[in-house]
Structures are given as C-alpha cells and as structure tokens.
Design a protein around this motif. Sequence first.
Motif, PDB file in Angstrom:
ATOM      1  N   UNK A 100       1.672   9.941  12.403  1.00 10.66           N
ATOM      2  CA  UNK A 100       2.445   9.726  13.624  1.00 10.66           C
ATOM      3  C   UNK A 100       1.526   9.838  14.832  1.00 10.66           C
ATOM      4  N   UNK A 101       1.665   8.891  15.740  1.00  9.25           N
ATOM      5  CA  UNK A 101       0.863   8.922  16.953  1.00  9.25           C
ATOM      6  C   UNK A 101       1.749   9.253  18.155  1.00  9.25           C
ATOM      7  N   UNK A 102       3.051   9.126  17.954  1.00  9.68           N
ATOM      8  CA  UNK A 102       4.008   9.465  19.016  1.00  9.68           C
ATOM      9  C   UNK A 102       5.309   9.856  18.352  1.00  9.68           C
ATOM     10  N   UNK A 103       6.081  10.671  19.027  1.00  9.99           N
ATOM     11  CA  UNK A 103       7.357  11.055  18.461  1.00  9.99           C
ATOM     12  C   UNK A 103       8.302  11.509  19.552  1.00  9.99           C
ATOM     13  N   UNK A 104       9.570  11.444  19.242  1.00  9.66           N
ATOM     14  CA  UNK A 104      10.518  11.894  20.247  1.00  9.66           C
ATOM     15  C   UNK A 104      11.923  11.889  19.713  1.00  9.66           C
ATOM     16  N   UNK A 105      12.860  12.020  20.636  1.00 15.26           N
ATOM     17  CA  UNK A 105      14.246  12.025  20.225  1.00 15.26           C
ATOM     18  C   UNK A 105      15.147  12.500  21.335  1.00 15.26           C
ATOM     19  N   UNK A 106      16.401  12.569  20.976  1.00 12.67           N
ATOM     20  CA  UNK A 106      17.453  12.913  21.928  1.00 12.67           C
ATOM     21  C   UNK A 106      17.688  14.415  21.929  1.00 12.67           C
ATOM     22  N   UNK A 107      17.871  14.960  23.114  1.00 12.86           N
ATOM     23  CA  UNK A 107      18.086  16.414  23.212  1.00 12.86           C
ATOM     24  C   UNK A 107      19.179  16.710  24.237  1.00 12.86           C
ATOM     25  N   UNK A 108      20.367  16.167  23.983  1.00 11.72           N
ATOM     26  CA  UNK A 108      21.489  16.264  24.920  1.00 11.72           C
ATOM     27  C   UNK A 108      21.860  17.690  25.319  1.00 11.72           C
ATOM     28  N   UNK A 109      21.646  18.645  24.434  1.00 14.54           N
ATOM     29  CA  UNK A 109      22.127  19.994  24.720  1.00 14.54           C
ATOM     30  C   UNK A 109      21.169  20.855  25.526  1.00 14.54           C
ATOM     31  N   UNK A 110      19.954  20.366  25.762  1.00 14.65           N
ATOM     32  CA  UNK A 110      18.927  21.253  26.313  1.00 14.65           C
ATOM     33  C   UNK A 110      19.191  21.666  27.761  1.00 14.65           C
ATOM     34  N   UNK A 111      19.626  20.718  28.593  1.00 15.67           N
ATOM     35  CA  UNK A 111      19.859  21.055  30.004  1.00 15.67           C
ATOM     36  C   UNK A 111      20.880  22.187  30.113  1.00 15.67           C
ATOM     37  N   UNK A 112      21.929  22.071  29.314  1.00 13.97           N
ATOM     38  CA  UNK A 112      22.971  23.097  29.336  1.00 13.97           C
ATOM     39  C   UNK A 112      22.457  24.426  28.766  1.00 13.97           C
ATOM     40  N   UNK A 113      21.675  24.329  27.707  1.00 16.10           N
ATOM     41  CA  UNK A 113      21.125  25.550  27.100  1.00 16.10           C
ATOM     42  C   UNK A 113      20.223  26.294  28.072  1.00 16.10           C
ATOM     43  N   UNK A 156       9.371  22.004  30.612  1.00 19.47           N
ATOM     44  CA  UNK A 156       9.044  22.067  32.031  1.00 19.47           C
ATOM     45  C   UNK A 156       9.742  20.980  32.835  1.00 19.47           C
ATOM     46  N   UNK A 157       9.858  19.796  32.250  1.00 20.05           N
ATOM     47  CA  UNK A 157      10.531  18.697  32.956  1.00 20.05           C
ATOM     48  C   UNK A 157      12.002  19.044  33.158  1.00 20.05           C
ATOM     49  N   UNK A 158      12.637  19.590  32.110  1.00 22.38           N
ATOM     50  CA  UNK A 158      14.045  19.980  32.241  1.00 22.38           C
ATOM     51  C   UNK A 158      14.173  21.095  33.288  1.00 22.38           C
ATOM     52  N   UNK A 159      13.268  22.044  33.235  1.00 26.24           N
ATOM     53  CA  UNK A 159      13.285  23.142  34.216  1.00 26.24           C
ATOM     54  C   UNK A 159      13.220  22.594  35.639  1.00 26.24           C
ATOM     55  N   UNK A 160      12.293  21.670  35.895  1.00 27.21           N
ATOM     56  CA  UNK A 160      12.147  21.098  37.238  1.00 27.21           C
ATOM     57  C   UNK A 160      13.384  20.283  37.631  1.00 27.21           C
ATOM     58  N   UNK A 161      13.890  19.541  36.663  1.00 23.48           N
ATOM     59  CA  UNK A 161      15.065  18.696  36.883  1.00 23.48           C
ATOM     60  C   UNK A 161      16.272  19.544  37.314  1.00 23.48           C
ATOM     61  N   UNK A 162      16.422  20.692  36.651  1.00 20.34           N
ATOM     62  CA  UNK A 162      17.544  21.580  36.991  1.00 20.34           C
ATOM     63  C   UNK A 162      17.266  22.335  38.289  1.00 20.34           C
ATOM     64  N   UNK A 163      16.061  22.855  38.429  1.00 26.21           N
ATOM     65  CA  UNK A 163      15.715  23.649  39.608  1.00 26.21           C
ATOM     66  C   UNK A 163      15.925  22.857  40.904  1.00 26.21           C
ATOM     67  N   UNK A 164      15.536  21.581  40.895  1.00 29.08           N
ATOM     68  CA  UNK A 164      15.645  20.753  42.100  1.00 29.08           C
ATOM     69  C   UNK A 164      16.953  19.959  42.147  1.00 29.08           C
ATOM     70  N   UNK A 165      17.847  20.260  41.186  1.00 24.84           N
ATOM     71  CA  UNK A 165      19.160  19.591  41.119  1.00 24.84           C
ATOM     72  C   UNK A 165      19.026  18.076  41.258  1.00 24.84           C
ATOM     73  N   UNK A 166      18.087  17.510  40.533  1.00 26.30           N
ATOM     74  CA  UNK A 166      17.855  16.068  40.653  1.00 26.30           C
ATOM     75  C   UNK A 166      19.076  15.266  40.203  1.00 26.30           C
ATOM     76  N   UNK A 167      19.873  15.858  39.310  1.00 28.15           N
ATOM     77  CA  UNK A 167      21.083  15.189  38.823  1.00 28.15           C
ATOM     78  C   UNK A 167      22.064  14.929  39.951  1.00 28.15           C
ATOM     79  N   UNK A 168      21.982  15.745  41.028  1.00 24.60           N
ATOM     80  CA  UNK A 168      22.908  15.572  42.142  1.00 24.60           C
ATOM     81  C   UNK A 168      22.475  14.397  43.026  1.00 24.60           C
ATOM     82  N   UNK A 169      21.179  14.036  42.961  1.00 22.10           N
ATOM     83  CA  UNK A 169      20.673  12.922  43.770  1.00 22.10           C
ATOM     84  C   UNK A 169      20.965  11.579  43.126  1.00 22.10           C
TER      85      UNK A 169
END
Length: 423
Positions: free
Chosen positions: A280-293, A86-99
């Motif tokens: 594990x109480x928290x987890x994460x990682x890098x997902x460089x390809x998701x915005x493009x996907x 959802x965060x990626x969706x919002x980020x792309x929808x509102x073109x936040x990368x352009x700001x």
Amino acid sequence: MTTLQSIKGFKDILPGESELWQTIEEQAKTIFSDFGFREIRLPMLEKTELFARSIGEATDIVEKEMYTFQDRGGDLLTMRPEATAGIVRAYLQHKLYAQDPVHKFYTIGPMFRRERPQKGRYRQFSQINAEIFGVASPYADAQLILVLVHLMNRLGVTDAKPHINSLGCPACRPDFRTALQSFLAGVGDQLCSDCLRRRDTNPLRVLDCKVPGCKDATRNAPALADYLCAECQRHFATVGQALDDRNVAYTIDDRLVRGLDYYIRTTFEIQTSALGAQNAIAGGGRYDGLAQALGGPDIPATGFAIGLDRLAEIVGSIQRPAPPQPHLYIAALGENTRPLAFQCVSQLNTRGIRAEMGYEDKSLKSQMKRANKLGAGYVLIIGEQEIKQGAAPLRNMTSKAQIDIPVNGLADRLTAHFENTSG
Ligand SMILES: [Zn+2]
Ligand SMILES: [Zn+2]
C-alpha cells in the motif's frame, strides 16, 4: 572528535533527492487545487490526549510508537504520529463548520512514530493528507480515491490500483464484531501474540495480520460484507459505481480493515508492486464519528494519507528530475572584474535567469571546469582586458560559437541576447 550523526530512523533529504520530492508535492498541490482542496498547515506538536482520544488507546501507535514527553511546564505532549487528529482538532477549535458546511483540506508534512527501523521505514516520515468534512455521501469517498488514482497516473505509477472495503457502521459493526470474536475464540491457539491481544481490544485488526499462521486461522472467519446494514450496502455500492463510471479498476478486499479505531464504512488503499512486493502506498477511509468523539458536533468526514517517502522511492525509480543548471556562468578573471560579474549575475537572477559566477580568484581553466560541472549553457569571460576594451566573449557551450557582448549595460544585453536566441 567524531562528527555527529542523525538520529536512527531520521533521514536527510539532500539536493538530488529533494527535486524529486518537489516534483511530487507540486503535482499533488496542482491536483488538490483542481479538485477544490485547500491547504491547512498545522503544528507538529499536540497534546497527547488528542491522539489517545482519536486514534484509540488500544492501537500500536498509541501503545508503543508515539514520541511523547513532558515539556518544562509539565504538559504531556506528542509529536504528531498522523495528521487527521490535528486537522479535526483545528476544524473544531476554529468552528470551521460554522463558516461553511463543506471543507476540503490537504496538508503535506512530517509525522513521527518510534517504530522498529527497517528499510524504507522512518521514524520521521512524511505524508500527503487530504480530508473532506461535512459530506456523508459516498461521492466524497469516490472523489478521494479518484484524486489518488489521478496523482499516481500523473507521476507515472501506472500499476497503482485501489482496494476498497466497507467497515460497516455503529448500527451493523457490533454484530460482526461479536461474530468475529466468537470465531477467534475458537482458533485462539493459532494466533500470533499480537492478535491474541487484539482479539479483545481490536478484533478487526486480526483480519489484516500478515503473519501466515493468522492468515490460515482466519480463512473461514465471518465476512464483514455479510453483516452490512442496508444503508452501508448502498453506500459501498455507490462508491464502486462511481469508480466504474470513471473506468477506474479496483479490487474489493474484505480484509482491508486499517488500524485506527475511528474508521467506519468506506476504507481504501492504493496498492502498487512498483518496488517488488505488492504494497500500500496510500490509504484512508471514512471517520464520521471522530468530530463528535473529540467533543464537536456530529460531522461526517473522510480522508486519506499517502506515504511520501515510499512514493518518492517509487517515482524516483521511474523518473529523476534533472538538477537545475545555470543558463550562464561568468568566469571572472582578476579581483577588479568581480564587482561587474556580481552585479550582472544578481541582476539576471532577479529576472529569473539562472546565472552563476566564479567567486574566488581562480584560473580560466579552473573556472571553465566549474562551468562544465554545473552544466552552464553559456560562459561569459571577463578579464581586466575585456573591461578596458568594453566587450567580453560569450561562448555557447553546446555549439562552441562565440560572440562579443558589450560590457556597458551587460545584464540587459545578455538578457536581450538570450531572448533573441530563445534560450
Ligand atoms: Zn451499517
Ligand atoms: Zn497475527
């Protein structure tokens, strides 16, 4: 008639417990702000397609766990099972990368997965999520890990330790995947039924299967570390170095693969044995390809999720924030005293002084009992006699000392008294 019960796997957080959640959330928000993250608030309902495309069709979440339904307009919708999509969706929808080329977000809220209910696992569960967009540098990964370590320290979870791994990148992971698949083909009969299925769809997941037979069967499986390209090796080494420089101890765990398709390079978990078995109480990682996907530009990203239900359980075993106690209780005796009591209490409340009163016509004894139960610091006793005489007794419930307070300008006089007695 039977009273209605909540849905299986859905729990209530009652006063007494909610203070704990508030403490954790406030600490997290303070730390996020200190580290330059800003809050993003998103819908809990998204198009099903978003999760199928981002999390991956061949994952347990999408295959069996999502709350998906068709709404009255015929759209296929899903209660979000995680926050990143959802965060990626919002980020792309509102073109936040352009700001701005770099964005650091956090969000706190419920997620929904229809998993088998078990102790400490809920079908509506809460997460604290943080994501950094637009930074390919390993320092973004290191910063996320440091945020987690810092938060755990602040909350008193002293044994929390990062486990880190690299999952490689599109340049080097396919070779590893092929090597792993041919290894797994040789041990097929020893794998659990889930892993037999994963072997073809998501072979890396076999490496973190908790079934003992699968652990044994994959003991000599090829190691991802041996397949990393030079760029991935350098990236991973920098994450480790950045943690070393901050004196943060961590474990390199080459079985740490995480479930979601879109992770590449750095993956991490924070593990603790605070509630018995290490977990594990928290987890994460890098997902460089998701915005493009998801149809956006090629923008690197990295993030984490903290399981808030479990964190609350752990923090609750260490500290219990006391419920807020009223500073003052007004025992109002007789119907004619209630207007004055109510005026005074609401004036104090709007000034930020916690005050309560007896709403109903109860005896002094019963109102004193109520004041004690609430843990009030002071009790002011107003009867019709006191109003007539123009002063009411204020009792300090700790020292039992009692003084008379003029009822004319009562709230101001009480405020002044509390200020002068610094409490
Ligand atoms: Zn690579
Ligand atoms: Zn297995």
